[in-house]
Design a protein around this motif. Structure first.
Motif, mmCIF file in Angstrom:
data_model
loop_
_atom_site.group_PDB
_atom_site.id
_atom_site.type_symbol
_atom_site.label_atom_id
_atom_site.label_comp_id
_atom_site.label_asym_id
_atom_site.label_seq_id
_atom_site.Cartn_x
_atom_site.Cartn_y
_atom_site.Cartn_z
ATOM 1 N N GLY A 1 52.793 79.895 -6.033
ATOM 2 C CA GLY A 1 52.561 78.480 -5.769
ATOM 3 C C GLY A 1 53.509 77.845 -4.783
ATOM 4 O O GLY A 1 53.493 76.634 -4.586
ATOM 5 N N ALA B 1 54.028 62.894 -1.384
ATOM 6 C CA ALA B 1 53.740 64.084 -2.193
ATOM 7 C C ALA B 1 54.286 63.896 -3.601
ATOM 8 O O ALA B 1 55.345 63.308 -3.787
ATOM 9 C CB ALA B 1 54.380 65.309 -1.539
ATOM 10 N N SER C 1 54.576 66.573 -5.711
ATOM 11 C CA SER C 1 55.218 67.807 -6.113
ATOM 12 C C SER C 1 55.448 68.645 -4.855
ATOM 13 O O SER C 1 54.547 68.809 -4.050
ATOM 14 C CB SER C 1 54.272 68.548 -7.056
ATOM 15 O OG SER C 1 54.860 69.752 -7.458
ATOM 16 N N VAL C 2 56.656 69.129 -4.707
ATOM 17 C CA VAL C 2 56.983 69.930 -3.532
ATOM 18 C C VAL C 2 57.517 71.272 -3.997
ATOM 19 O O VAL C 2 58.468 71.331 -4.782
ATOM 20 C CB VAL C 2 58.048 69.222 -2.663
ATOM 21 C CG1 VAL C 2 58.386 70.072 -1.443
ATOM 22 C CG2 VAL C 2 57.563 67.851 -2.238
ATOM 23 N N ARG C 3 56.875 72.321 -3.577
ATOM 24 C CA ARG C 3 57.347 73.684 -3.869
ATOM 25 C C ARG C 3 57.439 74.399 -2.537
ATOM 26 O O ARG C 3 56.430 74.801 -1.980
ATOM 27 C CB ARG C 3 56.341 74.422 -4.751
ATOM 28 C CG ARG C 3 56.118 73.833 -6.135
ATOM 29 C CD ARG C 3 54.891 74.512 -6.736
ATOM 30 N NE ARG C 3 54.840 74.406 -8.179
ATOM 31 C CZ ARG C 3 54.289 73.383 -8.824
ATOM 32 N NH1 ARG C 3 53.762 72.385 -8.143
ATOM 33 N NH2 ARG C 3 54.264 73.363 -10.142
ATOM 34 N N ARG D 1 51.635 67.387 -13.138
ATOM 35 C CA ARG D 1 51.345 65.964 -13.048
ATOM 36 C C ARG D 1 50.842 65.483 -14.401
ATOM 37 O O ARG D 1 50.416 66.270 -15.236
ATOM 38 C CB ARG D 1 50.304 65.729 -11.965
ATOM 39 C CG ARG D 1 50.803 66.204 -10.604
ATOM 40 C CD ARG D 1 49.738 66.044 -9.558
ATOM 41 N NE ARG D 1 49.370 64.638 -9.442
ATOM 42 C CZ ARG D 1 48.395 64.194 -8.646
ATOM 43 N NH1 ARG D 1 47.713 65.044 -7.910
ATOM 44 N NH2 ARG D 1 48.119 62.926 -8.575
ATOM 45 N N TRP E 1 45.164 64.613 -18.603
ATOM 46 C CA TRP E 1 44.447 64.148 -19.798
ATOM 47 C C TRP E 1 44.688 65.065 -20.983
ATOM 48 O O TRP E 1 44.562 64.661 -22.116
ATOM 49 C CB TRP E 1 42.963 63.982 -19.495
ATOM 50 C CG TRP E 1 42.239 65.279 -19.201
ATOM 51 C CD1 TRP E 1 42.200 65.929 -18.010
ATOM 52 C CD2 TRP E 1 41.486 66.063 -20.116
ATOM 53 N NE1 TRP E 1 41.469 67.064 -18.123
ATOM 54 C CE2 TRP E 1 40.998 67.179 -19.419
ATOM 55 C CE3 TRP E 1 41.158 65.927 -21.477
ATOM 56 C CZ2 TRP E 1 40.222 68.154 -20.009
ATOM 57 C CZ3 TRP E 1 40.359 66.902 -22.057
ATOM 58 C CH2 TRP E 1 39.907 68.011 -21.326
ATOM 59 N N GLN E 2 45.067 66.322 -20.715
ATOM 60 C CA GLN E 2 45.323 67.228 -21.843
ATOM 61 C C GLN E 2 46.801 67.280 -22.205
ATOM 62 O O GLN E 2 47.167 67.229 -23.363
ATOM 63 C CB GLN E 2 44.873 68.637 -21.493
ATOM 64 C CG GLN E 2 43.376 68.769 -21.442
ATOM 65 C CD GLN E 2 42.968 70.229 -21.401
ATOM 66 O OE1 GLN E 2 42.676 70.823 -22.429
ATOM 67 N NE2 GLN E 2 42.949 70.785 -20.209
#
Lengths: 784, 353
Positions: free
Chosen positions: A502, A558, A560-562, A589, A592-593
């Motif tokens: 990722g 952004a 999330s930065v990877r 992030r 809903w779960q």
């Protein structure tokens, strides 16, 4: 190098079209960057005769003309030029014509109630000059109806050739003509050199005090010249070369430079005091050059000076104080040889480029001083009048008769191209090489030709590289062998593992700011000439680049930065291949779960580091965690990974919160840096794996929970348990960790693998005892 | 009468009723159980006549009960499942996917293509001595080309140390490969290079690949073939056309600039066809002095070299138009122009992804 077709034809007898010539120039290594024709914009304009000119009924300053443009019908034109009169010949633009000087397209229009169907034009309107006092008036014999550009000789294509640094000889039109003639485009015309008889001794004595920088200085005075605008033909040629005509004397020296690649200089004798000396500059000496800038000189620079001051940065640019002007009556001409290395060094140091420098630093023809001076003098006398002095001939230009022993078979052996020896000889001869059997003497203007390979190139380029046959390399039989080295393979695996996990691969600058580097321990390598302070030192770590990139991404919105990068760290000893990864923003992030967004932790960095180390072939089971990653990391949330006590293969953890202030690092960012060159090469093994059959008996698992001292690293407990029975215990996994009133509780699941018989209760009990004993050695107590 | 029994089973409305019927028929004091028990009291002839009937009756009843039971269970499951609906248009958990930078991808493509031609990949330092970067490549001090290359110099680390440079090209690897492996040599050398140049189309750092062959009978013709073969494989088109033009590089003699034909496709210049030419690389036969500086005898060995911008190759193949974006680390750009982890270039699968 720019020149027009008309100019080229001064030296070359040819019927080839401009396009053919341009194609051939490119084919022989004189790349045509542009072929343009200034006449194209003026194509619609024709020579026209004013038949009648009457006052405009509505306007005092306008006239109504009827014009014969060769169409057979008189054309009515309203004209505001005061010089328009019946019977004159001028230049007519019909309706629909674009007028470059006014940026307008002509339309049929009524001007103060009178229809006007076109325009008689001024020089300025055609962008041929500055004159706008009236329309162009042509001589009475101009043929009505013909294209004006053809009549005026404007239809003259201009070539812009990129001359490579080795070809000084093609820094003049004649050299280009010679190459073209050799390549079969026409015939090189003989070069007429005027015989100049000096009627009096040269009144300006010349001396050379710096023979290394200026080995030869040929000069001559011309008295009683009349400077002014140069003739039209000369101006036209200079303009085609992109030069602005200045005055006849200046234009002539420029012209000789462009025509023959032979720079020269003209001094106004009235502005000199005493003779001219070619000498080394004195430390700190200054000169005001013709570009109106002052230059500080160094002793390795050669100058031409009189008794009082420097007048010329030798071979680069003349001085403002002794330049010729319209008032100049007596000139001193300089045709010198300056040493290429010195010119290059001087020009580089002063940051000064000029047409003269670009020729001298490539090395001008050392045998063309006297002829060059004669041609220059001849043109001055023709155009400006005056009396030439005797030739002052000081020093010796370094004329070298270089001979190359040439095996004509080399053309095939190196160039791959089959050219009969007779043709090879013909090509070389036409380029000025003298041939005597296998001995080839290089012409004085070809400083670049040093050995057989150069002669192969001459033959090959004139024959045409398109004639070189495409020849397959020999191929080893069978399937191609693998060629990648271990470290290359490892890098590829690591890269693709990172992407699979990722991470996005970034490539950031190898240089960073000094401030950034100092935070990471400082850089051993500082650029002497950085393009900015931000890109000034070679990076000691890949993290500053990734931190900056992460910051930019977050600022762009952004979540999330990877990021990861594989590149080098530049340390004092050498360059170290390194991988860095940086995780910032949300790990997951809000969802809903799973609920709220989850941030990255140091364990995400650890997981990444371990996965990539494994991909790199490191024995990850043997890695030890040491809490000593260094000052750029959170002191309590970072560690190094080591193999043995000394080999640090990675650092990972949370970045030091102080970097948020110093580098604007994202809050909570975690990272890892892998030192790829520290990872030991795995022991060489054959492709075959060690023998293995899955055990017949099922493994069993037992849980143990210990209360441990607060400062015990969990890893130490797991290793101790594992070591309690190396044969039976195949895995130990920590699955729970919590605080009890008695201390920290760590719970582990231990996997026991029976060999050929199931464990008896006694055996299991015995192993359990050993596990507990091993843990107790670390201060751990079994929870009951 | 079995039919009557079967009707009783069929008439049950739920598992409970069915169980009652089962007990009533097959239980300890059930009707069929009683019949079975009665067999023991019969004389052999009567038993021989009755036994098959009774057993058949028991069999039929048992089967019918089992079927009825299954039917009830299926109905029960259906009823439960009818209440267990979820909205599968809801999003699944995010999965993260990373990317490989186009420069890395192109380097892998180059390695793959050239491996097939027998070339290995060589490397060298980016902080170079002036000897390797210039002098050994036939660019002595004050050579105009030395100034032309817009070199970054490094501050001497000790007084009097000759300044190192950031390599301006990958060509120093020629000398290093020659020194370390001797001849014959078939290598490519990709990597970072530096020039102090920065505008819309130039960045102070970029990537080049060097190709370098030294052997006994290598000619300009081999260079031409190698470049044609390479570019056709790289751009994955058979209509790639090359034009070699004589040019000048200090380290090659003869030297050739190589143009590749382009054509317009959907308003964009692509490699292939021949509507115009663009310059893609510089090349030539290795200068005898350079061969000597590799520690080889130029009378025995000869070969070719070429150099080409990797970023530019990537742009031409994959359509990026801004070089600066290569070095920004913008994840939007990386996700758009980057490559998936498993897009590994292979000869069988094609070197393009």
């Amino acid at each position: 190098m720019k020149f027009s077709l008309e100019w080229l034809k001064q030296h070359l007898d040819t019927n080839a079209s401009a396009e053919e010539i341009a194609d051939k120039l490119t084919a022989i290594g004189l790349e045509v960057e542009e072929l343009s024709n200034p006449a194209e914009a003026l194509a619609p304009f024709v020579v026209a005769k004013v038949l009648t000119a009457d006052k405009h009924p509505q306007a005092d300053k306008l006239q109504v003309l009827t014009v014969d443009a060769g169409t057979g019908e008189p054309i009515q034109v309203v004209c505001g030029a005061p010089n328009a009169h019946a019977g004159m010949l001028g230049v007519f633009g019909p309706p629909g014509t674009y007028i470059p000087g006014t940026d307008l397209t002509l339309k049929v229009a009524a001007i103060r109630g009178v229809d006007s169907r076109g325009m008689m034009c001024s020089s300025r309107e055609l962008e041929l000059g500055d004159d706008h006092s009236g329309i162009i008036e042509l001589p009475g014999d101009a043929p009505v109806g013909t294209a004006y550009t053809a009549y005026a000789g404007l239809d003259d294509p201009v070539f812009d050739v990129a001359v490579t640094p080795n070809r000084q000889d093609c820094m003049g039109v004649r050299g280009i003509a010679r190459d073209l003639a050799a390549a079969g485009i026409g015939r090189l015309k003989p070069l007429p050199v005027p015989q100049i008889e000096g009627s009096f001794p040269c009144p300006v004595p010349v001396r050379i005090e710096d023979p290394e920088g200026c080995p030869a200085f040929f000069g001559r005075a011309v008295k009683g010249v009349k400077n002014g605008p140069s003739p039209e033909w000369l101006q036209r040629r200079l303009k085609s070369a992109g030069q602005r005509p200045i005055s006849a004397l200046v234009d002539i020296t420029n012209y000789v430079m462009l025509d023959h690649g032979r720079p020269a200089h003209a001094y106004d004798i009235a502005k000199l005091s005493g003779g001219l000396t070619a000498r080394a500059a004195k430390p700190g000496e200054t000169v005001l050059a013709l570009n109106e800038k002052e230059y500080r000189l160094e002793p390795y620079m050669t100058v031409i000076a009189d008794d009082r001051q420097v007048h010329d940065i030798g071979g680069i640019m003349g001085g403002e104080d002794s330049g010729v002007s319209d008032a100049t009556a007596d000139v001193m001409l300089e045709v010198a040889y300056f040493t290429p290395d010195r010119i290059a060094r001087t020009g580089q140091a002063l940051g000064l480029t000029s047409d003269a420098r670009s020729r001298f630093e490539r090395g001008v023809d050392p045998a063309f001083l006297e002829d060059g001076l004669a041609i220059l003098t001849g043109l001055i006398i023709d155009i400006c009048g005056g009396e030439p002095s005797a030739l002052e001939r000081i020093g010796h230009p370094p004329i070298e008769q270089r001979t190359i022993r040439f095996d004509f078979g080399r053309t095939k052996a190196l160039g791959g191209i089959d050219v009969p020896e007779a043709r090879q000889r013909e090509i070389l001869a036409s380029l000025g090489f003298a041939l005597d059997g296998a001995e080839v003497t290089v012409p004085t203007w070809r400083r670049d030709a040093e050995g057989p390979a150069d002669l192969v190139e001459e033959v090959a380029r004139i024959t045409g590289y398109d004639q070189v046959p495409s020849t397959p390399l020999d191929r080893a039989p069978g399937v191609a062998h693998p060629t990648a080295t271990r470290s290359q393979l490892s890098e590829r695996r690591v890269r693709r593992t990172a992407a699979a996990r990722g991470l996005d691969e970034a490539v950031t600058w190898s240089f960073i700011s000094e401030a950034e580097a100092n935070i990471f321990g400082g850089s051993d390598w500082v650029l002497a000439n950085p393009i900015s302070e931000e890109l000034k030192v070679m990076r000691p770590s890949l993290l500053p680049g990734l931190i900056a990139a992460a910051r930019r991404n977050l600022d762009r919105g952004a979540d999330s930065v990877r990021l990861f990068e594989i590149g080098r760290r530049y340390l004092g000893d050498r360059e170290h291949p390194t991988l860095a990864l940086l995780l910032a923003g949300d790990r997951t992030r809000r969802d809903w779960q799973s609920g709220k967004a989850v941030r990255f932790t140091a364990f995400d960095a650890k997981a990444g580091a371990l996965a990539l180390l494994e991909a790199a072939g490191a024995p990850v089971d043997n890695l030890q965690v040491h809490p000593d990653a260094g000052p750029t990391w959170h002191p309590g949330r970072s560690a190094t990974l080591r193999l043995g006590p000394k080999t640090v293969v990675a650092s990972f953890g949370e970045l030091h919160p102080g970097l948020q202030r110093t580098l604007d690092a994202p809050a909570g960012a975690v990272a890892a840096e892998l030192y790829l060159d520290a990872i030991p090469a795995p022991r060489a093994s054959s492709r075959a794996r060690s023998a293995y059959a899955p055990p017949a008996l099922q493994a069993i698992s037992r849980d143990f929970a210990f209360v441990v001292p607060a400062d015990l690293p969990a890893d130490a407990l797991l290793r101790a348990i594992r070591g309690a029975d190396k044969a039976a215990i195949t895995a130990v996994r920590l699955f729970d960790r919590f605080q009890t009133p008695d201390g920290l509780s760590l719970a582990c699941e231990v996997t026991l693998q029976p060999a050929d018989k199931s464990f008896t209760d006694e055996q299991i009990s015995e192993i359990s005892k050993r596990i507990v004993a091993a843990a107790e050695k670390l201060g751990a107590k079994l929870r009951t | 009468m079995p039919d009557a029994l079967l009707d009783r089973i069929a008439a049950t409305r739920d598992l409970q009723e069915l169980e009652s019927v089962r007990v009533a028929l097959l239980g300890k004091s059930g009707e069929i159980t009683a019949k079975l028990k009665s067999l023991g009291t019969m004389d052999p002839d009567a038993r021989a006549a009755e036994a098959p009937k009774i057993h058949a009756e028991r069999e039929a009843v048992t089967t019918a009960i089992a079927e009825r039971k299954a039917a009830f269970e299926t109905a029960e499951l259906d009823r439960r499942l009818a209440t267990e609906t979820i909205d599968l248009s809801l999003p699944a958990p995010d999965s993260v996917s990373g990317t490989v930078h186009p420069v890395s991808q192109v380097m892998d493509e180059l390695a793959e293509i050239f491996a097939d031609l027998g070339f290995s990949v060589a490397e060298g330092p980016e902080i170079e001595t002036q000897w390797y970067n210039f002098t050994a490549l036939n660019m002595p001090e004050n050579h105009p080309a030395r100034a032309m290359q817009d070199t970054f110099y490094l501050e001497p680390r000790t007084p009097g140390e000759e300044p190192y440079v950031l390599r301006t090209h990958t060509s120093p690897v020629q000398i290093r490969a020659g020194e370390s492996q001797g001849a014959p040599i078939y290598v490519i050398a990709p990597g970072r290079v530096y020039r102090s140049d920065s505008d819309a189309t130039h960045t102070p750092m970029f990537h080049q690949v060097e190709g370098f062959v030294i052997d006994k009978a290598i000619t300009l013709g081999h260079l031409k073939w190698t470049l044609e073969t390479f570019l056709k494989a790289f751009f994955e088109r058979d209509d790639v056309v090359l034009r070699m033009r004589p040019s000048y590089f200090p380290f090659t003699e003869p030297s050739a600039e190589v143009d590749v034909g382009w054509s317009l496709e959907k308003g964009r210049r692509v490699v292939g066809g021949c509507e115009g030419w663009m310059e893609v690389l510089g090349s030539g036969m290795v200068h005898p002095r350079v061969i000597a500086n590799c520690g080889l005898d130029p009378d025995e060995w000869q070969g070719f070299a070429f150099g080409c911008g990797i970023d530019r190759l990537a742009m031409l193949k994959y359509g990026m138009d801004d070089l600066r974006a290569f070095f920004d680390g913008d994840i939007r750009w990386l996700k758009h122009y980057g490559f998936r982890a498993l897009d590994v270039p292979t000869l069988s699968g094609g070197v393009g992804a």
